[in-house]
Scaffold this motif. Structure first.
Motif, PDB file in Angstrom:
ATOM      1  N   LEU A 118       1.157  -1.067   0.078  1.00 36.88           N
ATOM      2  CA  LEU A 118      -0.051  -0.290  -0.349  1.00 36.88           C
ATOM      3  C   LEU A 118       0.366   1.281   0.003  1.00 36.88           C
ATOM      4  O   LEU A 118       0.694   1.681  -0.764  1.00 36.88           O
ATOM      5  N   THR A 119       1.801   1.250   0.812  1.00 34.60           N
ATOM      6  CA  THR A 119       2.813   2.464   0.702  1.00 34.60           C
ATOM      7  C   THR A 119       3.808   2.775  -0.488  1.00 34.60           C
ATOM      8  O   THR A 119       3.563   3.409  -1.224  1.00 34.60           O
ATOM      9  N   LEU A 120       3.793   0.976  -1.384  1.00 37.09           N
ATOM     10  CA  LEU A 120       4.374   1.554  -2.719  1.00 37.09           C
ATOM     11  C   LEU A 120       3.632   2.035  -3.303  1.00 37.09           C
ATOM     12  O   LEU A 120       4.057   3.426  -4.414  1.00 37.09           O
ATOM     13  N   ALA A 121       2.111   1.459  -3.404  1.00 38.57           N
ATOM     14  CA  ALA A 121       1.197   2.570  -4.599  1.00 38.57           C
ATOM     15  C   ALA A 121       1.059   3.741  -3.963  1.00 38.57           C
ATOM     16  O   ALA A 121       1.006   3.882  -4.940  1.00 38.57           O
ATOM     17  N   CYS A 122       1.347   4.412  -2.781  1.00 41.24           N
ATOM     18  CA  CYS A 122       1.402   5.541  -2.682  1.00 41.24           C
ATOM     19  C   CYS A 122       2.467   6.230  -3.434  1.00 41.24           C
ATOM     20  O   CYS A 122       2.044   7.559  -3.153  1.00 41.24           O
ATOM     21  N   GLU A 125       4.241   5.817  -8.715  1.00 38.37           N
ATOM     22  CA  GLU A 125       4.121   5.993 -10.156  1.00 38.37           C
ATOM     23  C   GLU A 125       3.260   4.499 -10.520  1.00 38.37           C
ATOM     24  O   GLU A 125       1.325   5.000 -11.138  1.00 38.37           O
ATOM     25  N   THR A 126       3.593   4.354 -10.765  1.00 37.54           N
ATOM     26  CA  THR A 126       2.993   2.078 -11.362  1.00 37.54           C
ATOM     27  C   THR A 126       3.353   1.136 -10.902  1.00 37.54           C
ATOM     28  O   THR A 126       5.489   1.495 -10.263  1.00 37.54           O
ATOM     29  N   TRP A 127       3.262   0.028 -10.432  1.00 40.07           N
ATOM     30  CA  TRP A 127       3.925  -0.741 -10.492  1.00 40.07           C
ATOM     31  C   TRP A 127       3.267  -2.356  -9.988  1.00 40.07           C
ATOM     32  O   TRP A 127       1.872  -2.530 -10.282  1.00 40.07           O
ATOM     33  N   GLY A 128       4.153  -3.426 -10.135  1.00 39.03           N
ATOM     34  CA  GLY A 128       3.732  -4.335 -11.240  1.00 39.03           C
ATOM     35  C   GLY A 128       4.133  -5.958 -10.933  1.00 39.03           C
ATOM     36  O   GLY A 128       5.614  -5.538  -9.974  1.00 39.03           O
ATOM     37  N   TRP A 129       3.985  -7.122 -11.043  1.00 40.37           N
ATOM     38  CA  TRP A 129       5.056  -8.299 -10.825  1.00 40.37           C
ATOM     39  C   TRP A 129       4.841  -8.807 -11.298  1.00 40.37           C
ATOM     40  O   TRP A 129       3.808  -9.269 -12.024  1.00 40.37           O
ATOM     41  N   PHE A 130       6.285  -9.606 -11.944  1.00 35.67           N
ATOM     42  CA  PHE A 130       5.805 -11.099 -12.021  1.00 35.67           C
ATOM     43  C   PHE A 130       6.917 -12.179 -11.863  1.00 35.67           C
ATOM     44  O   PHE A 130       7.547 -12.268 -10.910  1.00 35.67           O
ATOM     45  N   GLY A 131       6.059 -13.366 -12.836  1.00 33.91           N
ATOM     46  CA  GLY A 131       6.868 -15.084 -11.821  1.00 33.91           C
ATOM     47  C   GLY A 131       6.022 -15.865 -11.400  1.00 33.91           C
ATOM     48  O   GLY A 131       4.508 -15.445 -11.838  1.00 33.91           O
ATOM     49  N   ASP A 132       6.627 -16.485 -10.912  1.00 34.46           N
ATOM     50  CA  ASP A 132       5.914 -17.452  -9.692  1.00 34.46           C
ATOM     51  C   ASP A 132       6.953 -17.385  -8.766  1.00 34.46           C
ATOM     52  O   ASP A 132       7.612 -16.733  -8.368  1.00 34.46           O
ATOM     53  N   ALA A 133       6.068 -19.432  -8.113  1.00 31.60           N
ATOM     54  CA  ALA A 133       6.556 -19.372  -6.745  1.00 31.60           C
ATOM     55  C   ALA A 133       8.402 -20.114  -6.687  1.00 31.60           C
ATOM     56  O   ALA A 133       8.550 -19.559  -5.187  1.00 31.60           O
ATOM     57  N   SER A 134       8.475 -20.250  -7.958  1.00 32.32           N
ATOM     58  CA  SER A 134      10.083 -20.305  -8.083  1.00 32.32           C
ATOM     59  C   SER A 134      10.879 -19.062  -8.135  1.00 32.32           C
ATOM     60  O   SER A 134      12.286 -18.611  -7.900  1.00 32.32           O
ATOM     61  N   GLY A 135      10.333 -17.756  -8.087  1.00 33.79           N
ATOM     62  CA  GLY A 135      10.945 -16.095  -7.939  1.00 33.79           C
ATOM     63  C   GLY A 135      10.213 -15.357  -8.928  1.00 33.79           C
ATOM     64  O   GLY A 135       9.510 -15.285  -9.926  1.00 33.79           O
ATOM     65  N   ARG A 136      10.082 -14.243  -8.151  1.00 36.96           N
ATOM     66  CA  ARG A 136       9.200 -13.054  -9.142  1.00 36.96           C
ATOM     67  C   ARG A 136      10.528 -12.140  -8.475  1.00 36.96           C
ATOM     68  O   ARG A 136      11.087 -11.359  -8.071  1.00 36.96           O
ATOM     69  N   THR A 137       9.438 -10.850  -9.532  1.00 32.95           N
ATOM     70  CA  THR A 137      10.321  -9.784  -9.880  1.00 32.95           C
ATOM     71  C   THR A 137       9.030  -8.967  -9.609  1.00 32.95           C
ATOM     72  O   THR A 137       7.733  -8.649 -10.046  1.00 32.95           O
ATOM     73  N   VAL A 138       9.341  -7.233  -8.767  1.00 34.93           N
ATOM     74  CA  VAL A 138       8.571  -6.619  -8.555  1.00 34.93           C
ATOM     75  C   VAL A 138       9.186  -5.247  -8.859  1.00 34.93           C
ATOM     76  O   VAL A 138       9.913  -4.829  -8.646  1.00 34.93           O
ATOM     77  N   CYS A 139       8.312  -4.415  -9.831  1.00 35.01           N
ATOM     78  CA  CYS A 139       8.921  -3.287 -10.687  1.00 35.01           C
ATOM     79  C   CYS A 139       8.048  -2.778 -10.249  1.00 35.01           C
ATOM     80  O   CYS A 139       6.521  -2.257 -10.263  1.00 35.01           O
ATOM     81  N   ALA A 140       8.393  -1.820  -9.355  1.00 35.69           N
ATOM     82  CA  ALA A 140       7.639   0.162  -9.112  1.00 35.69           C
ATOM     83  C   ALA A 140       8.240   2.011 -10.154  1.00 35.69           C
ATOM     84  O   ALA A 140       9.910   1.343 -10.488  1.00 35.69           O
ATOM     85  N   VAL A 141       7.151   2.107 -11.189  1.00 38.87           N
ATOM     86  CA  VAL A 141       8.087   3.188 -11.525  1.00 38.87           C
ATOM     87  C   VAL A 141       7.893   4.466 -10.755  1.00 38.87           C
ATOM     88  O   VAL A 141       6.938   4.506 -10.222  1.00 38.87           O
TER      89      VAL A 141
END
Length: 149
Positions: A118-122, A125-141
Motif C-alpha cells: 500500500l505504501t509502494l502504491a502511494c 507512479e505505478t507498480w506490478g510483478w511477474f514470476g511464480d513461486a520459484s522467483g518473482r520480480t516486483v517492478c515500481a516506476v
C-alpha cells in the motif's frame, strides 16, 4: 556482493545483489541514496523500495538462511528538450515464495501488517510483478510529480 553498471543510451542502470537478512534493507537504502542523490523525489523512491526489500526478506525464500535478492535501478534524468520528466524504475528480484504480492483488502485500517505494498502504491507512479513461486520480480516506476511517465 556485486554492483554492476549496465550501459544504456536512455539513462543509467545499476544492479546489486543483497543477502536476505533484515540488516540489508538499510544497505538497499544506502545503495539507492548513493546512486540517486540528485533525484528530485528520492524520498519516495527510498520509502517504496525499502518496503519492497523488507517484504522480500519477510515473505520469500530470499529471507531464509543463504537467501539473496537483487535490486536493479534505472534512472532517466529529465531531458530539457522533451516533455517527459525524470523517472526511476526499480526491480526487486527474489527467490520466490508461497504467496503472490498483493495489497490486503479489509476493514482494519490499524492492522500491524500489510501496509508495505500500500505504501509502494502511494509513492510509485505505478507498480506490478511477474514470476511464480520459484522467483518473482516486483517492478515500481517513480516519476517526477506532474510529468508524464
Amino acid at each position: 556482493m556485486f554492483i554492476e553498471l549496465v550501459e544504456e543510451d536512455d539513462g543509467d542502470r545499476w544492479r546489486r545483489e543483497f543477502a536476505g537478512v533484515p540488516e540489508e534493507a538499510r544497505e538497499v537504502r544506502r545503495f539507492l541514496r548513493s546512486l540517486l542523490a540528485e533525484c528530485a523525489f528520492l524520498d519516495d523512491v527510498l520509502l517504496g523500495v525499502d518496503e519492497l526489500a523488507v517484504n522480500t526478506i519477510r515473505h520469500t525464500r530470499s529471507g531464509r538462511p543463504g537467501g539473496r535478492f537483487v535490486v536493479e535501478v534505472r534512472w532517466r534524468q529529465r531531458d530539457p528538450e522533451e516533455k517527459e520528466g525524470e523517472r526511476v524504475v526499480v526491480w526487486v528480484r527474489d527467490e520466490g515464495g508461497p504467496h503472490e504480492p498483493a495489497i490486503p483488502v479489509g476493514d482494519d485500517e490499524f492492522a500491524e501488517g500489510g501496509r508495505g505494498l500500500l505504501t509502494l502504491a502511494c509513492t510509485a507512479e505505478t507498480w506490478g510483478w511477474f514470476g511464480d513461486a520459484s522467483g518473482r520480480t516486483v517492478c515500481a516506476v517513480f516519476a517526477e510529480p506532474g510529468c508524464a511517465v
